[in-house]
Design an enzyme around this catalytic site. Sequence first.
Site, PDB file in Angstrom:
ATOM      1  N   LYS A  24       0.655  -1.352   0.283  1.00  0.00           N
ATOM      2  CA  LYS A  24       0.065   0.342   0.302  1.00  0.00           C
ATOM      3  C   LYS A  24       1.099   1.163  -0.153  1.00  0.00           C
ATOM      4  O   LYS A  24       0.235   2.776  -0.965  1.00  0.00           O
ATOM      5  CB  LYS A  24      -0.820   0.079   0.883  1.00  0.00           C
ATOM      6  CG  LYS A  24      -1.620   1.139   1.513  1.00  0.00           C
ATOM      7  CD  LYS A  24      -2.029   1.582   2.356  1.00  0.00           C
ATOM      8  CE  LYS A  24      -2.860   2.101   2.783  1.00  0.00           C
ATOM      9  NZ  LYS A  24      -1.879   3.478   4.081  1.00  0.00           N
ATOM     10  N   ASN A  25       1.886   1.349   0.535  1.00  0.00           N
ATOM     11  CA  ASN A  25       3.253   2.428   0.890  1.00  0.00           C
ATOM     12  C   ASN A  25       3.496   2.415  -0.434  1.00  0.00           C
ATOM     13  O   ASN A  25       4.126   3.744  -0.160  1.00  0.00           O
ATOM     14  CB  ASN A  25       3.447   2.302   2.119  1.00  0.00           C
ATOM     15  CG  ASN A  25       2.984   2.480   3.901  1.00  0.00           C
ATOM     16  OD1 ASN A  25       1.625   3.214   3.480  1.00  0.00           O
ATOM     17  ND2 ASN A  25       3.092   1.872   4.213  1.00  0.00           N
ATOM     18  N   ARG A  95      -4.820   9.676   4.171  1.00  0.00           N
ATOM     19  CA  ARG A  95      -3.884  10.345   3.678  1.00  0.00           C
ATOM     20  C   ARG A  95      -3.357  10.369   2.831  1.00  0.00           C
ATOM     21  O   ARG A  95      -2.195  11.513   2.264  1.00  0.00           O
ATOM     22  CB  ARG A  95      -3.445  10.197   5.284  1.00  0.00           C
ATOM     23  CG  ARG A  95      -1.799  10.804   5.484  1.00  0.00           C
ATOM     24  CD  ARG A  95      -1.685  11.638   5.749  1.00  0.00           C
ATOM     25  NE  ARG A  95      -0.910  12.596   6.409  1.00  0.00           N
ATOM     26  CZ  ARG A  95      -0.458  13.269   6.700  1.00  0.00           C
ATOM     27  NH1 ARG A  95      -1.284  14.322   7.095  1.00  0.00           N
ATOM     28  NH2 ARG A  95       0.860  14.163   6.532  1.00  0.00           N
ATOM     29  N   ASP A 119      -5.562   7.789   9.240  1.00  0.00           N
ATOM     30  CA  ASP A 119      -5.754   7.095  10.891  1.00  0.00           C
ATOM     31  C   ASP A 119      -5.752   8.445  11.623  1.00  0.00           C
ATOM     32  O   ASP A 119      -4.618   9.157  11.697  1.00  0.00           O
ATOM     33  CB  ASP A 119      -4.357   5.871  10.506  1.00  0.00           C
ATOM     34  CG  ASP A 119      -5.381   4.587  10.148  1.00  0.00           C
ATOM     35  OD1 ASP A 119      -5.898   4.486   9.958  1.00  0.00           O
ATOM     36  OD2 ASP A 119      -3.709   4.140   9.676  1.00  0.00           O
ATOM     37  N   ASP A 317       4.652   0.951  11.650  1.00  0.00           N
ATOM     38  CA  ASP A 317       3.251   0.323  11.570  1.00  0.00           C
ATOM     39  C   ASP A 317       3.244  -0.834  12.260  1.00  0.00           C
ATOM     40  O   ASP A 317       2.211  -1.480  11.945  1.00  0.00           O
ATOM     41  CB  ASP A 317       3.211   0.550  10.255  1.00  0.00           C
ATOM     42  CG  ASP A 317       2.557   1.959   9.355  1.00  0.00           C
ATOM     43  OD1 ASP A 317       2.351   2.981  10.323  1.00  0.00           O
ATOM     44  OD2 ASP A 317       2.228   2.228   8.914  1.00  0.00           O
ATOM     45  N   MET A 339       6.753   8.314  17.062  1.00  0.00           N
ATOM     46  CA  MET A 339       6.155   8.850  16.106  1.00  0.00           C
ATOM     47  C   MET A 339       4.776   9.310  16.376  1.00  0.00           C
ATOM     48  O   MET A 339       4.393  10.530  16.483  1.00  0.00           O
ATOM     49  CB  MET A 339       6.349   7.994  14.829  1.00  0.00           C
ATOM     50  CG  MET A 339       7.361   7.766  14.205  1.00  0.00           C
ATOM     51  SD  MET A 339       7.219   6.989  12.739  1.00  0.00           S
ATOM     52  CE  MET A 339       6.531   8.357  11.999  1.00  0.00           C
TER      53      MET A 339
END
EC number: 2.5.1.7
Length: 432
Positions: A24-25, A95, A119, A317, A339
């Site tokens: 996905k990223n 996002r 998120d 993540d 983070m």
Amino acid sequence: MSSPYFKIVGKNPLHGTVMPQGNKNEALPILGAVCLVPGEVIIENIPQISDVLMLMDVLRHLGMEVEDKGEGTFLFRNNGNLKSDLPAELCSKIRGAVTLAGPILAKTGRVFLPRPGGDKIGRRRMDTHLLALEALGAQIEVFPDGYEIKGDRLRGTDLLMDEASVTATENAVMAAVLSEGVTILRHAASEPHVQRLCKFLVSAGAKISGIGSNILTIEGVSSLKTPEKPHRIGSDYLEIGSFISLAAVTGGEIFIGDVELEDIRMIRMVYSRLGIEVRPQDGGILVPSDQKMEIIPDYHGATPKIDDSPWPGFPADMTSVALVTATQCKGTVLIHEKMFESRLFFVDNIISMGAQIILCDPHRAIVIGPNRLYGQKVASPDIRAGMAMIIAALCAEGTSSIHNIVQIDRGFQDIDTRLRSLGAHIERIGEE
């Protein structure tokens, strides 16, 4: 109609073979990058999850033609007349729309970026993106509902980013490839998906050196060209890490195919400290059933720590998944999520299932295991916590229901179907 939820019956070992979805990223910034390329581009192995599908809708709104070729392959046709105002309604849900700021600015000289969604894991700064584009010559005006970014003539510069933000690095790279002159991007993120974005741009005629390091040198070109070959999205190493956990906590044995070992090197190292072994095998990895599941203390018996950091460190993540995995391991470990100040708040749900977790502050939690978990009704606040809850439910006694699974669907394609193929007792109940 009621919102769908997952009904899960735990304590059933998972067995079989599973193929990870596309990353996905990587897919999200690649969809931004196709805006820079004239003509037709073919992208393979795109995960058909809601975040990606919504970003495709944003591209269609901007004037891009998107054609589904089947089995995760899509053709993107750029006629060169892209709009510069991103649709607020769609952007408020994801996002990933932020990755369009750099390429649309570079192609049209202007972009209006609505405030992005995504998120709810704490504040997610836009400053690094805007400062990078500003350094390349853009002018930025802030409005209550978003940002107008103008830059008819972007110029290369020596740019030190104030943090190693993945998406800000991607935006800066995509803006810089069409800038005039040379850009040196320092303190750049270097995650696998950043590297693969850069390699895709190089295949389209961009000049980028230092790929894989935290200093990128980008020599601007006047235009890009259609790549000679389709670009294939790499496997999602975060999903691979989640499947490793699922095998371990359920006492099953899973073979995960199509794994780039370098992508999971730190994940494997952290899991080994939890007493979980992963064996490379035939282009993938085998997670065997005979796991120790025992946390290895630091020297002199000190409590070990799992903390996230930029690549090649442990991915932020993966912290939610690591935390739940630790509940099934003998010993004590400190989870330190640096983070996002709200990511660990989901642990209340895991505590309600029987876990021994002390939430020290918004960023740190102590896990004392092993714990016997029991089925509960819980709700997913974000993508990664949702997967962590699935893992907890599958190793818990009794039946769990996981609600707000729209968050899980944003990041994992057909996760219930794929888990059932491994023997999981998971049902999707209800329709939206």
